[in-house]
Design a protein around this motif. Structure first.
Motif, PDB file in Angstrom:
ATOM      1  N   GLU A  76       4.035  14.692  71.638  1.00  0.00           N
ATOM      2  CA  GLU A  76       3.638  13.404  70.958  1.00  0.00           C
ATOM      3  C   GLU A  76       3.455  13.935  69.982  1.00  0.00           C
ATOM      4  OE1 GLU A  76       5.986  10.810  69.657  1.00  0.00           O
ATOM      5  OE2 GLU A  76       6.796  10.803  71.675  1.00  0.00           O
ATOM      6  N   GLN A  77       2.323  14.768  70.032  1.00  0.00           N
ATOM      7  CA  GLN A  77       1.279  15.622  68.699  1.00  0.00           C
ATOM      8  C   GLN A  77       2.599  16.207  67.662  1.00  0.00           C
ATOM      9  OE1 GLN A  77      -1.331  17.419  71.973  1.00  0.00           O
ATOM     10  NE2 GLN A  77      -2.845  16.870  70.552  1.00  0.00           N
ATOM     11  N   TRP A  78       3.726  16.786  68.295  1.00  0.00           N
ATOM     12  CA  TRP A  78       4.415  17.948  67.488  1.00  0.00           C
ATOM     13  C   TRP A  78       5.052  17.225  66.571  1.00  0.00           C
ATOM     14  CZ3 TRP A  78       4.164  22.542  68.444  1.00  0.00           C
ATOM     15  CH2 TRP A  78       3.880  23.096  69.773  1.00  0.00           C
ATOM     16  N   LYS A  79       4.932  15.616  66.623  1.00  0.00           N
ATOM     17  CA  LYS A  79       5.067  15.160  64.648  1.00  0.00           C
ATOM     18  C   LYS A  79       4.342  15.409  63.841  1.00  0.00           C
ATOM     19  CE  LYS A  79       8.016  11.306  68.029  1.00  0.00           C
ATOM     20  NZ  LYS A  79       7.804  10.248  67.958  1.00  0.00           N
ATOM     21  N   GLU A  80       3.215  15.640  64.061  1.00  0.00           N
ATOM     22  CA  GLU A  80       2.446  16.281  63.405  1.00  0.00           C
ATOM     23  C   GLU A  80       2.588  17.236  62.870  1.00  0.00           C
ATOM     24  OE1 GLU A  80      -2.002  16.228  64.110  1.00  0.00           O
ATOM     25  OE2 GLU A  80      -1.423  14.295  66.148  1.00  0.00           O
ATOM     26  N   MET A  81       3.232  17.860  62.799  1.00  0.00           N
ATOM     27  CA  MET A  81       3.408  19.585  62.283  1.00  0.00           C
ATOM     28  C   MET A  81       5.455  19.362  61.788  1.00  0.00           C
ATOM     29  SD  MET A  81       4.531  23.130  64.131  1.00  0.00           S
ATOM     30  CE  MET A  81       2.734  23.062  64.928  1.00  0.00           C
ATOM     31  N   GLY A  82       6.070  18.327  61.809  1.00  0.00           N
ATOM     32  CA  GLY A  82       7.368  17.975  61.563  1.00  0.00           C
ATOM     33  C   GLY A  82       8.241  18.292  62.151  1.00  0.00           C
ATOM     34  N   TRP A  83       7.941  18.271  63.160  1.00  0.00           N
ATOM     35  CA  TRP A  83       9.199  17.690  64.537  1.00  0.00           C
ATOM     36  C   TRP A  83       9.312  16.344  64.568  1.00  0.00           C
ATOM     37  CZ3 TRP A  83      10.888  21.931  65.914  1.00  0.00           C
ATOM     38  CH2 TRP A  83      10.647  23.841  65.688  1.00  0.00           C
ATOM     39  N   GLN A  84      10.464  15.711  64.788  1.00  0.00           N
ATOM     40  CA  GLN A  84      11.619  14.731  64.574  1.00  0.00           C
ATOM     41  C   GLN A  84      11.287  14.207  66.288  1.00  0.00           C
ATOM     42  OE1 GLN A  84      15.336  15.330  63.901  1.00  0.00           O
ATOM     43  NE2 GLN A  84      14.811  14.357  61.145  1.00  0.00           N
ATOM     44  N   GLY A  85      11.090  14.951  67.343  1.00  0.00           N
ATOM     45  CA  GLY A  85      10.654  14.106  68.957  1.00  0.00           C
ATOM     46  C   GLY A  85       9.539  14.379  69.272  1.00  0.00           C
ATOM     47  N   ALA A  86       9.109  14.687  70.779  1.00  0.00           N
ATOM     48  CA  ALA A  86       7.935  15.384  71.300  1.00  0.00           C
ATOM     49  C   ALA A  86       8.574  16.444  71.562  1.00  0.00           C
ATOM     50  CB  ALA A  86       7.478  13.904  71.887  1.00  0.00           C
ATOM     51  N   ASN A  87       9.570  16.700  71.773  1.00  0.00           N
ATOM     52  CA  ASN A  87       9.431  18.686  72.323  1.00  0.00           C
ATOM     53  C   ASN A  87       9.883  18.775  71.568  1.00  0.00           C
ATOM     54  OD1 ASN A  87       9.837  20.105  74.218  1.00  0.00           O
ATOM     55  ND2 ASN A  87      11.858  18.529  75.211  1.00  0.00           N
ATOM     56  N   PRO A  88       9.608  20.188  71.222  1.00  0.00           N
ATOM     57  CA  PRO A  88      10.249  20.791  70.120  1.00  0.00           C
ATOM     58  C   PRO A  88      10.891  22.326  70.798  1.00  0.00           C
ATOM     59  CG  PRO A  88       7.828  21.605  70.689  1.00  0.00           C
ATOM     60  CD  PRO A  88       8.350  20.189  71.761  1.00  0.00           C
ATOM     61  N   SER A  89      11.616  22.273  69.590  1.00  0.00           N
ATOM     62  CA  SER A  89      12.746  23.383  70.996  1.00  0.00           C
ATOM     63  C   SER A  89      13.095  24.798  70.662  1.00  0.00           C
ATOM     64  CB  SER A  89      14.647  22.596  71.175  1.00  0.00           C
ATOM     65  OG  SER A  89      15.023  22.313  69.585  1.00  0.00           O
ATOM     66  N   THR A  90      12.011  25.284  69.035  1.00  0.00           N
ATOM     67  CA  THR A  90      12.343  26.688  69.221  1.00  0.00           C
ATOM     68  C   THR A  90      10.990  27.252  68.733  1.00  0.00           C
ATOM     69  OG1 THR A  90      13.532  27.979  67.316  1.00  0.00           O
ATOM     70  CG2 THR A  90      12.359  26.682  66.413  1.00  0.00           C
ATOM     71  N   ASP A  91      10.720  28.734  68.419  1.00  0.00           N
ATOM     72  CA  ASP A  91       9.361  29.585  68.359  1.00  0.00           C
ATOM     73  C   ASP A  91       9.247  30.330  67.036  1.00  0.00           C
ATOM     74  OD1 ASP A  91       9.445  32.165  70.726  1.00  0.00           O
ATOM     75  OD2 ASP A  91      11.019  30.597  70.177  1.00  0.00           O
ATOM     76  N   PHE A  92       8.377  30.898  66.248  1.00  0.00           N
ATOM     77  CA  PHE A  92       8.786  31.559  65.330  1.00  0.00           C
ATOM     78  C   PHE A  92       7.818  32.541  64.774  1.00  0.00           C
ATOM     79  CE2 PHE A  92       8.523  27.591  63.287  1.00  0.00           C
ATOM     80  CZ  PHE A  92       7.542  27.694  62.728  1.00  0.00           C
ATOM     81  N   ARG A  93       7.099  33.628  64.461  1.00  0.00           N
ATOM     82  CA  ARG A  93       5.514  34.605  64.397  1.00  0.00           C
ATOM     83  C   ARG A  93       5.994  33.510  62.682  1.00  0.00           C
ATOM     84  NH1 ARG A  93       8.087  40.598  65.950  1.00  0.00           N
ATOM     85  NH2 ARG A  93       7.849  40.538  67.860  1.00  0.00           N
ATOM     86  N   THR A  94       4.426  33.702  62.422  1.00  0.00           N
ATOM     87  CA  THR A  94       3.741  33.420  61.495  1.00  0.00           C
ATOM     88  C   THR A  94       2.744  34.097  60.766  1.00  0.00           C
ATOM     89  OG1 THR A  94       1.982  32.323  61.848  1.00  0.00           O
ATOM     90  CG2 THR A  94       4.029  31.121  62.218  1.00  0.00           C
ATOM     91  N   TYR A  95       2.120  34.337  59.706  1.00  0.00           N
ATOM     92  CA  TYR A  95       1.261  34.266  58.990  1.00  0.00           C
ATOM     93  C   TYR A  95       0.177  33.265  58.558  1.00  0.00           C
ATOM     94  CZ  TYR A  95       3.981  38.685  57.240  1.00  0.00           C
ATOM     95  OH  TYR A  95       4.638  40.174  57.888  1.00  0.00           O
ATOM     96  N   PRO A  96      -1.036  33.723  59.122  1.00  0.00           N
ATOM     97  CA  PRO A  96      -1.926  32.110  60.185  1.00  0.00           C
ATOM     98  C   PRO A  96      -1.648  31.755  57.885  1.00  0.00           C
ATOM     99  CG  PRO A  96      -2.171  34.654  60.700  1.00  0.00           C
ATOM    100  CD  PRO A  96      -0.932  34.606  60.180  1.00  0.00           C
ATOM    101  N   VAL A  97      -2.378  32.767  56.950  1.00  0.00           N
ATOM    102  CA  VAL A  97      -2.314  31.713  55.645  1.00  0.00           C
ATOM    103  C   VAL A  97      -1.401  31.363  55.451  1.00  0.00           C
ATOM    104  CG1 VAL A  97      -3.169  31.987  53.827  1.00  0.00           C
ATOM    105  CG2 VAL A  97      -4.359  33.676  55.580  1.00  0.00           C
ATOM    106  N   SER A  98      -0.250  31.805  54.834  1.00  0.00           N
ATOM    107  CA  SER A  98       0.767  31.578  54.443  1.00  0.00           C
ATOM    108  C   SER A  98       1.056  30.125  55.797  1.00  0.00           C
ATOM    109  CB  SER A  98       2.036  32.824  54.460  1.00  0.00           C
ATOM    110  OG  SER A  98       3.096  32.165  54.057  1.00  0.00           O
ATOM    111  N   PHE A  99       1.545  30.134  56.891  1.00  0.00           N
ATOM    112  CA  PHE A  99       1.869  29.144  57.439  1.00  0.00           C
ATOM    113  C   PHE A  99       1.167  27.994  57.929  1.00  0.00           C
ATOM    114  CE2 PHE A  99       1.389  27.354  61.683  1.00  0.00           C
ATOM    115  CZ  PHE A  99       2.691  26.508  61.744  1.00  0.00           C
ATOM    116  N   ARG A 100      -0.315  27.761  57.018  1.00  0.00           N
ATOM    117  CA  ARG A 100      -1.343  26.814  57.225  1.00  0.00           C
ATOM    118  C   ARG A 100      -0.622  26.097  55.655  1.00  0.00           C
ATOM    119  NH1 ARG A 100      -4.937  25.351  60.600  1.00  0.00           N
ATOM    120  NH2 ARG A 100      -5.866  24.526  59.426  1.00  0.00           N
TER     121      ARG A 100
END
Length: 217
Positions: A76-100
């Motif tokens: 359920e922690q994934w919902k804190e990132m804006g996922w609608q459920g508890a099982n995210p289904s994708t991945d992507f690279r990030t620029y850490p500062v921009s990401f946060r």
């Protein structure tokens, strides 16, 4: 003007310097190879049994919440990132500062009802796939044709473009004082701006795009 409005105004002024419309060009074998590899990657569904996909999710969580332990890949922690459920289904690279900055909506005068981060990312991905005509064997649109040339210069071009597009979308969101119900309009304006940028005469590398500068603001 200062802030996102001033920055965006500068982008639109520069966008007038476009490459002229031209006929479809053939891609080099190397460009075609990278295009095919990207298309295969975009068709790869998330597989929770693959160790590399599991590691990508853990890295994503650590980038967002470095001081909070993830209890499980299905949580359920994934919902804190804006996922609608508890099982995210994708991945992507990030620029850490921009990401946060994007995840936690840092900076700018934010709306009371903000867009959900994870869902917005999925929509940005689909927008780019359509804009670049990546579901065709070979892109036929001018932005798609020019993007393949940039991909030939940098294999991570799509990842960089995704991050830049997300930043541009957020800047447009702030400049338009948008609310959640206006998200599609913001995405439309973002696409139009990226199409203009991919037609600029002096863009020979993905990092030449004006929107790329937003990753380091």
């Amino acid at each position: 003007m200062v802030g996102p409005r001033a920055w965006l105004a500068g982008l639109f002024n520069r966008s007038a310097n476009k490459r002229p419309e031209k006929s479809l060009e053939n891609f080099t074998p190397f460009q075609e190879k990278r295009l095919k590899k990207l298309q295969e990657r975009l068709q790869t569904p998330f597989d929770e049994t693959r160790p590399d996909h599991q590691e990508a999710l853990r890295s994503l969580w650590d980038a967002a919440f470095p001081d909070v332990a993830l209890t499980g890949l299905i949580s359920e922690q994934w919902k804190e990132m804006g996922w609608q459920g508890a099982n995210p289904s994708t991945d992507f690279r990030t620029y850490p500062v921009s990401f946060r900055r994007l995840l936690f909506k840092q900076g700018g005068e934010r709306a009371t009802w903000e867009y959900p981060f994870a869902v917005a990312g999925i929509n940005v991905s689909f927008m780019l796939i359509q804009m670049l005509d990546l579901q065709s064997e070979k892109p036929k649109s001018l932005p798609g044709i020019n993007f393949v040339k940039l991909l030939g210069e940098d294999e991570t071009a799509f990842d960089v473009l995704f991050c830049s597009a997300f930043e541009l979308m957020d800047a447009q969101w702030l400049a338009m004082h948008a609310s959640y119900m206006e998200f599609n309009e913001v995405l439309k304006v973002t696409r139009e701006q990226l199409e203009r940028e991919l037609s600029l005469e002096d863009v020979h590398r993905i990092k030449n795009l004006p929107a790329y500068n937003l990753l380091y603001q």
